[in-house]
Design a protein around this motif. Structure first.
Motif, PDB file in Angstrom:
ATOM      1  N   TYR A  30       0.555  -0.774   0.250  1.00  0.00           N
ATOM      2  CA  TYR A  30      -0.125  -0.152   0.013  1.00  0.00           C
ATOM      3  C   TYR A  30       1.196   1.151  -0.015  1.00  0.00           C
ATOM      4  CZ  TYR A  30       0.196   1.438   4.688  1.00  0.00           C
ATOM      5  OH  TYR A  30       1.431   1.987   5.676  1.00  0.00           O
TER       6      TYR A  30
ATOM      7  N   ASP B  20       1.943   1.669  -3.719  1.00  0.00           N
ATOM      8  CA  ASP B  20       1.108   2.208  -4.299  1.00  0.00           C
ATOM      9  C   ASP B  20       0.959   4.180  -3.644  1.00  0.00           C
ATOM     10  OD1 ASP B  20      -1.429   2.207  -5.942  1.00  0.00           O
ATOM     11  OD2 ASP B  20      -2.628   3.155  -4.014  1.00  0.00           O
TER      12      ASP B  20
ATOM     13  N   ASN C 254       0.486  -7.803   3.653  1.00  0.00           N
ATOM     14  CA  ASN C 254      -0.267  -6.631   3.469  1.00  0.00           C
ATOM     15  C   ASN C 254      -1.239  -7.736   3.787  1.00  0.00           C
ATOM     16  OD1 ASN C 254      -0.368  -4.002   2.732  1.00  0.00           O
ATOM     17  ND2 ASN C 254      -2.390  -4.946   2.407  1.00  0.00           N
TER      18      ASN C 254
ATOM     19  N   PRO D 233      -5.423  -7.477   5.471  1.00  0.00           N
ATOM     20  CA  PRO D 233      -5.509  -8.047   4.060  1.00  0.00           C
ATOM     21  C   PRO D 233      -4.613  -7.698   2.882  1.00  0.00           C
ATOM     22  CG  PRO D 233      -7.225  -6.897   4.065  1.00  0.00           C
ATOM     23  CD  PRO D 233      -6.265  -6.038   5.223  1.00  0.00           C
ATOM     24  N   ASP D 234      -4.509  -9.281   2.037  1.00  0.00           N
ATOM     25  CA  ASP D 234      -3.800  -8.939   0.941  1.00  0.00           C
ATOM     26  C   ASP D 234      -3.553  -7.889  -0.108  1.00  0.00           C
ATOM     27  OD1 ASP D 234      -1.658 -10.497  -1.208  1.00  0.00           O
ATOM     28  OD2 ASP D 234      -2.964 -10.099  -3.094  1.00  0.00           O
ATOM     29  N   PHE D 235      -3.152  -6.989  -0.316  1.00  0.00           N
ATOM     30  CA  PHE D 235      -3.273  -5.590  -1.370  1.00  0.00           C
ATOM     31  C   PHE D 235      -4.173  -5.762  -2.623  1.00  0.00           C
ATOM     32  CE2 PHE D 235      -2.840  -1.686  -3.941  1.00  0.00           C
ATOM     33  CZ  PHE D 235      -3.287  -0.728  -3.054  1.00  0.00           C
TER      34      PHE D 235
ATOM     35  N   GLN E  86      -3.254  -6.568  -5.341  1.00  0.00           N
ATOM     36  CA  GLN E  86      -2.333  -5.617  -6.902  1.00  0.00           C
ATOM     37  C   GLN E  86      -0.659  -6.073  -6.810  1.00  0.00           C
ATOM     38  OE1 GLN E  86      -3.739  -1.699  -8.522  1.00  0.00           O
ATOM     39  NE2 GLN E  86      -5.032  -1.779  -7.344  1.00  0.00           N
TER      40      GLN E  86
ATOM     41  N   HIS F 152      -0.939   0.695 -12.618  1.00  0.00           N
ATOM     42  CA  HIS F 152      -2.593   1.945 -12.731  1.00  0.00           C
ATOM     43  C   HIS F 152      -2.044   3.146 -12.347  1.00  0.00           C
ATOM     44  CE1 HIS F 152      -6.148   3.450 -10.605  1.00  0.00           C
ATOM     45  NE2 HIS F 152      -5.623   3.601  -9.417  1.00  0.00           N
TER      46      HIS F 152
END
Lengths: 260, 260
Positions: A182, A185, A214, A216-218, A220, A228
């Motif tokens: 994250y 990101d 992460n 929960p899992d990210f 992506q 993105h």
């Protein structure tokens, strides 16, 4: 570490006269010497025309702390040399390039000798320091036109400061280490949302290593994240870059290819 | 959580008609619904003049992902309401204030009910939502003139983007949570190195909590770090701010004191 690098240099690149500044061996809390001392050492070598290159010893954290002070003290002699490093050193590399220094490169540092396969990384840097060997260059550099490379978080935290260089028309390569997905990101949101960065020719994604889990899992991957933000910002996504916090880290000259 | 907050609101602030948007209860990987859905929900409530306030449900991560899209869709109706939240929500608060929205505030969110003493935090926010009660305001707000407050890292990653508001003449309050001391240092380097931020009236340091151990010790407290960067940047350091990722987090209206 310095000894290993000195031995390697003497064996393979005898033309290189490698000098470790005594400041490299200091330890003041988190840093290799106080801000004042690190800035003074950087300025001393940079402004000394008898040195052809300034090679950052290692990353970690702290170059942003000396940037404003140190860069303000550089003289014309400082413009005539090569600056090589990466990771935290990106704050100074960015600032030098922002000041119009023409010979700045992202690549391995002496401390990389401690990595598995680290000799190859250090030899790659020495080959570039010795004679601008094209062998260790990031493969896309040859045909990319202008290029630049940074650690993502280090670069993010130069945005909007005097250390942010004008990268119009450059291929911008970004790598990351030890950051949650994250945060990768968020850093890419930040970087690609800056109007000046939206004028780059494209982004290439270096390796993103040691990403903590992460929960929960990210949802992506780092490639999907880069794609993105490139889509959102209108910046072309150009694929992967062969750079990262690892022994495979290739050399990326700022501004593009230079010959000796 | 929503139930607890609804009960608290009904008991203590019966004039407040609290509505949780169904999107709050969604879960898509890391997020409470897809970007498109979260943006649409935000825009739906913001543009609906029958709501007097938009209260961010929680922090975490993701508001920067919807900011450009969502803020671009706001109508005049959206300008007439109060926006309240903090942490990750700072990306939207910053963007709203950058667009000239006059009623934006940094303060507790419904999710704070789960903290020890969290009822007090939520009640403080409800009091501000209900009638702009001055009781829950950060104490320096009363005499500060213009104010704004952010999570440090969230704010750092707005610098140089269209979400960065003009804080000229504002007292800027910054809090942090779960960041290494060296990262607090780097964020404050970044924030105080931005030329526009150097026009703030001063910086107040909120609480910096859950700082992971630095090895070796960073050698400076968060106050010393803030004082350092204020000195370097010429920004007055004004002391502590009563904000943070905790139940004691007080309300800071952007732009300064407002009455109902």
């Amino acid at each position: 570490m310095a000894e290993q690098v000195t031995t390697l240099a003497a064996e393979r690149y005898p033309a290189v006269d490698l000098v470790f500044h005594p400041q490299c061996f200091l330890s003041t809390g988190h840093f290799a010497g106080s801000d004042a001392l690190r800035a003074a050492s950087f300025v001393e070598i940079a402004n000394d025309a008898t040195y052809h290159a300034l090679w950052f010893g290692r990353g970690g954290y702290g170059s942003c702390r000396i940037a404003e002070d140190a860069l303000g003290k550089l003289t014309e002699a400082a413009r005539g040399k090569l600056y090589l490093g990466y990771s935290d050193g990106g704050a100074l590399l960015g600032g030098l390039y922002a000041m119009g220094f023409g010979d700045v490169a992202h690549g391995p540092m002496p401390a990389d000798i401690t990595r598995t396969g680290g000799e190859a990384a250090v030899a790659r840097a020495l080959a570039y320091l010795a004679d601008r060997s094209p062998d260790g260059l990031e493969p896309s550099v040859a045909s990319a036109g202008k290029t630049a490379a940074f650690n993502m978080m280090t670069f993010s935290q130069l945005i909007g400061t005097p250390l942010q260089p004008d990268l119009t028309g450059h291929v911008l390569m970004l790598e990351e280490v030890s950051e949650y997905m994250y945060r990768i990101d968020r850093s890419l949101f930040h970087i690609t949302s800056n109007p000046a960065i939206r004028r780059v020719a494209g982004i290439r994604l270096g390796r993103c290593s040691a990403i903590p889990d992460n929960d929960p899992d990210f949802g992506q991957s780092e490639v999907e994240i880069a794609q993105h933000w490139c889509r959102v910002s209108g910046i072309p996504y150009l694929g992967r870059a062969d750079i990262g916090h690892d022994a495979g880290n290739k050399v990326v000259p700022f501004g593009g290819l230079r010959t000796a």
